[in-house]
Scaffold this motif. Structure first.
Motif, PDB file in Angstrom:
ATOM      1  N   PRO A  13       0.816  -1.226   0.000  1.00  0.00           N
ATOM      2  CA  PRO A  13       0.000   0.000   0.000  1.00  0.00           C
ATOM      3  C   PRO A  13       0.842   1.265   0.000  1.00  0.00           C
ATOM      4  N   PHE A  14       2.106   1.166   0.397  1.00  0.00           N
ATOM      5  CA  PHE A  14       2.987   2.335   0.412  1.00  0.00           C
ATOM      6  C   PHE A  14       3.843   2.424  -0.849  1.00  0.00           C
ATOM      7  N   ALA A  15       3.659   1.513  -1.793  1.00  0.00           N
ATOM      8  CA  ALA A  15       4.407   1.534  -3.050  1.00  0.00           C
ATOM      9  C   ALA A  15       3.610   2.319  -4.084  1.00  0.00           C
ATOM     10  N   ASP A  16       3.676   3.628  -3.997  1.00  0.00           N
ATOM     11  CA  ASP A  16       2.876   4.466  -4.894  1.00  0.00           C
ATOM     12  C   ASP A  16       3.671   5.633  -5.461  1.00  0.00           C
ATOM     13  N   SER A  17       4.997   5.504  -5.504  1.00  0.00           N
ATOM     14  CA  SER A  17       5.823   6.560  -6.082  1.00  0.00           C
ATOM     15  C   SER A  17       5.731   6.516  -7.606  1.00  0.00           C
ATOM     16  N   ALA A  35      -6.650  -2.920  -2.744  1.00  0.00           N
ATOM     17  CA  ALA A  35      -6.088  -2.126  -1.653  1.00  0.00           C
ATOM     18  C   ALA A  35      -5.444  -0.860  -2.197  1.00  0.00           C
ATOM     19  N   LYS A  36      -5.211   0.107  -1.317  1.00  0.00           N
ATOM     20  CA  LYS A  36      -4.644   1.376  -1.746  1.00  0.00           C
ATOM     21  C   LYS A  36      -3.195   1.174  -2.180  1.00  0.00           C
ATOM     22  N   GLY A  37      -2.626   2.211  -2.762  1.00  0.00           N
ATOM     23  CA  GLY A  37      -1.236   2.166  -3.169  1.00  0.00           C
ATOM     24  C   GLY A  37      -1.036   1.431  -4.472  1.00  0.00           C
ATOM     25  N   ALA A  38      -0.159   0.435  -4.467  1.00  0.00           N
ATOM     26  CA  ALA A  38       0.222  -0.271  -5.688  1.00  0.00           C
ATOM     27  C   ALA A  38      -0.979  -0.882  -6.399  1.00  0.00           C
ATOM     28  N   GLU A  39      -1.917  -1.435  -5.652  1.00  0.00           N
ATOM     29  CA  GLU A  39      -3.041  -2.114  -6.296  1.00  0.00           C
ATOM     30  C   GLU A  39      -4.043  -1.134  -6.902  1.00  0.00           C
ATOM     31  N   LYS A  40      -4.162   0.048  -6.320  1.00  0.00           N
ATOM     32  CA  LYS A  40      -4.981   1.082  -6.953  1.00  0.00           C
ATOM     33  C   LYS A  40      -4.356   1.507  -8.276  1.00  0.00           C
ATOM     34  N   LEU A  41      -3.019   1.569  -8.327  1.00  0.00           N
ATOM     35  CA  LEU A  41      -2.335   1.880  -9.583  1.00  0.00           C
ATOM     36  C   LEU A  41      -2.627   0.800 -10.625  1.00  0.00           C
ATOM     37  N   LEU A  52       2.088 -11.505 -10.083  1.00  0.00           N
ATOM     38  CA  LEU A  52       3.014 -10.380 -10.011  1.00  0.00           C
ATOM     39  C   LEU A  52       2.968  -9.821  -8.594  1.00  0.00           C
ATOM     40  N   SER A  53       4.096  -9.376  -8.093  1.00  0.00           N
ATOM     41  CA  SER A  53       4.091  -8.819  -6.739  1.00  0.00           C
ATOM     42  C   SER A  53       5.102  -7.682  -6.628  1.00  0.00           C
ATOM     43  N   LEU A  54       4.789  -6.744  -5.746  1.00  0.00           N
ATOM     44  CA  LEU A  54       5.696  -5.646  -5.406  1.00  0.00           C
ATOM     45  C   LEU A  54       5.610  -5.478  -3.896  1.00  0.00           C
ATOM     46  N   SER A  55       6.541  -6.080  -3.189  1.00  0.00           N
ATOM     47  CA  SER A  55       6.458  -6.116  -1.726  1.00  0.00           C
ATOM     48  C   SER A  55       7.058  -4.895  -1.048  1.00  0.00           C
ATOM     49  N   GLN A  56       7.779  -4.074  -1.804  1.00  0.00           N
ATOM     50  CA  GLN A  56       8.446  -2.901  -1.227  1.00  0.00           C
ATOM     51  C   GLN A  56       8.493  -1.798  -2.269  1.00  0.00           C
ATOM     52  N   SER A  57       8.336  -0.561  -1.826  1.00  0.00           N
ATOM     53  CA  SER A  57       8.449   0.551  -2.758  1.00  0.00           C
ATOM     54  C   SER A  57       9.848   0.580  -3.370  1.00  0.00           C
ATOM     55  N   LEU A  58       9.910   0.939  -4.648  1.00  0.00           N
ATOM     56  CA  LEU A  58      11.200   1.061  -5.318  1.00  0.00           C
ATOM     57  C   LEU A  58      11.908   2.359  -4.948  1.00  0.00           C
ATOM     58  N   ARG A  59      11.193   3.187  -4.175  1.00  0.00           N
ATOM     59  CA  ARG A  59      11.789   4.415  -3.618  1.00  0.00           C
ATOM     60  C   ARG A  59      11.566   4.396  -2.116  1.00  0.00           C
ATOM     61  N   PRO A  77       7.572   2.087   4.993  1.00  0.00           N
ATOM     62  CA  PRO A  77       8.334   1.316   5.980  1.00  0.00           C
ATOM     63  C   PRO A  77       9.403   0.468   5.306  1.00  0.00           C
ATOM     64  N   ALA A  78      10.467   0.176   6.046  1.00  0.00           N
ATOM     65  CA  ALA A  78      11.553  -0.622   5.491  1.00  0.00           C
ATOM     66  C   ALA A  78      11.152  -2.082   5.344  1.00  0.00           C
ATOM     67  N   LYS A  79      10.219  -2.547   6.161  1.00  0.00           N
ATOM     68  CA  LYS A  79       9.814  -3.949   6.137  1.00  0.00           C
ATOM     69  C   LYS A  79       8.935  -4.237   4.926  1.00  0.00           C
ATOM     70  N   PRO A  80       9.233  -5.299   4.154  1.00  0.00           N
ATOM     71  CA  PRO A  80       8.402  -5.625   2.990  1.00  0.00           C
ATOM     72  C   PRO A  80       6.971  -5.953   3.401  1.00  0.00           C
ATOM     73  N   PHE A  81       6.057  -5.798   2.452  1.00  0.00           N
ATOM     74  CA  PHE A  81       4.635  -6.036   2.681  1.00  0.00           C
ATOM     75  C   PHE A  81       4.367  -7.540   2.645  1.00  0.00           C
ATOM     76  N   GLY A  82       3.970  -8.089   3.799  1.00  0.00           N
ATOM     77  CA  GLY A  82       3.819  -9.534   3.956  1.00  0.00           C
ATOM     78  C   GLY A  82       2.894 -10.199   2.945  1.00  0.00           C
ATOM     79  N   PRO A  83       1.681  -9.679   2.696  1.00  0.00           N
ATOM     80  CA  PRO A  83       0.781 -10.337   1.745  1.00  0.00           C
ATOM     81  C   PRO A  83       1.359 -10.436   0.336  1.00  0.00           C
ATOM     82  N   ALA A  84       2.188  -9.449  -0.066  1.00  0.00           N
ATOM     83  CA  ALA A  84       2.811  -9.532  -1.389  1.00  0.00           C
ATOM     84  C   ALA A  84       3.864 -10.631  -1.420  1.00  0.00           C
ATOM     85  N   LEU A  85       4.602 -10.792  -0.328  1.00  0.00           N
ATOM     86  CA  LEU A  85       5.556 -11.897  -0.233  1.00  0.00           C
ATOM     87  C   LEU A  85       4.822 -13.240  -0.234  1.00  0.00           C
ATOM     88  N   ASN A  86       3.675 -13.269   0.452  1.00  0.00           N
ATOM     89  CA  ASN A  86       2.921 -14.512   0.592  1.00  0.00           C
ATOM     90  C   ASN A  86       2.401 -15.029  -0.737  1.00  0.00           C
TER      91      ASN A  86
END
Length: 310
Positions: free
Chosen positions: A187-191, A219-225, A268-275, A281-290
């Motif tokens: 959700p925080f991967a929206d740069s 969900a918000k962020g990457a999935e809204k994109l 396809l998954s993006l568990s962490q923002s590329l920026r 947060p520094a911790k990857p997004f668990g559901p994307a890893l899952n």
């Protein structure tokens, strides 16, 4: 029996033909005019409140306008369902009389008219939603017996055919025609860089499977994109929303289970923002890893979205 007076042309859509077939002498708005209405309503709202004190609640007002037509479509559809329930009861209790035949025809007309009206509300809703996306970049998604005898009258045949057709149409509408590609993102991967790489990955997937459907939780962020991309590309969306009321903290992972049950051809998954330095947060997004773990366990192709090399 009378029907709407309408001279058909090559510009008529399936909706226009369905509306003109109603047994109503009053004219019916065309699909083009309903779309124009939805666009005009949203354009007028955005133009009026932009650069005013109401701009802070612009999203709420716009989504409420879209939601109003979504709610109207649902209410009208329920009226159509009630009319079909009456059709089933009348058909079940049919006694061959003229009165029973007339009542069955009336219930059939009511159901068909309500179906057209519900579609009209959806056309206005979708046009307003698309106009809002163009104006703001934001994507709107919806919240949440036996009988004696064998003689059949024309009205009974029409009612039974209509019931079967509606039920089959609903099943078909819910069934994606092509392969499913699943996507989970933080959700925080929206740069801007996140958006570019998400679009690259989805464009690649569409090249591999041109008739793909996109499954995501919304969900918000990457999935809204990703949803924005699907709307722009006219790709079918399959939403597996996380049900926090039922599953609590496990809801995002249960949503993954639902998507994997759809037998996707690729995940396809993006568990962490590329920026990551821009507030996420520094911790990857668990559901994307899952979902990547589930894909590998099931032998489903999985691609983790990464920054461009170099």
């Amino acid at each position: 029996m009378t029907f709407s007076l309408h001279a058909f042309s090559s510009a008529d859509t399936a909706f226009d033909i369905q509306a003109a077939a109603l047994e109503d002498i009053r004219p019916h708005p065309t699909e083009a005019s309903l779309i124009q209405l939805g666009q005009a309503l949203m354009t007028e709202l955005v133009d009026l409140i932009t650069d005013t004190a109401l701009e802070d609640v612009q999203t709420i007002l716009a989504e409420s306008l879209i939601g109003a037509f979504h709610s109207a479509s649902g209410r009208i559809s329920r009226d159509a369902d009630r009319a079909r329930d009456r059709m089933r009861q009348l058909d079940r209790d049919f006694d061959g009389s003229e009165l029973a035949d007339t009542e069955l025809q009336a219930a059939s007309r009511e159901a068909r008219a309500a179906d057209v009206a519900a579609t009209a509300a959806e056309l206005i809703r979708d046009a307003a939603a698309q106009t809002w996306t163009v104006a703001s970049g934001e994507v709107w998604t919806a919240w949440r017996g036996g009988r004696r005898g064998t003689r059949l009258t024309a009205a009974q045949i029409e009612a039974r055919d209509l019931l079967r057709a509606v039920e089959e149409q609903r099943r078909e509408a819910r069934r994606p025609k092509g392969p499913i590609v699943a996507f989970r993102g933080a959700p925080f991967a929206d740069s801007g860089e996140d958006a570019g790489r998400i679009f690259d990955a989805l464009n690649w997937a569409r090249e591999q499977w041109p008739d793909m459907a996109l499954a995501t939780t919304g969900a918000k962020g990457a999935e809204k994109l990703a949803i924005r991309w699907a709307r722009q590309k006219d790709v079918v969306l399959v939403l597996a929303r996380a049900d926090f009321d039922r599953h609590g903290k496990a809801a995002p992972f249960r949503a993954n289970d639902e998507m994997m049950a759809l037998s996707p051809v690729c995940c396809l998954s993006l568990s962490q923002s590329l920026r990551p330095g821009e507030g996420g947060p520094a911790k990857p997004f668990g559901p994307a890893l899952n979902i990547g773990q589930q894909a590998r366990a099931r032998g489903v192709r999985h691609l983790a979205i990464r920054a461009r090399s170099g």
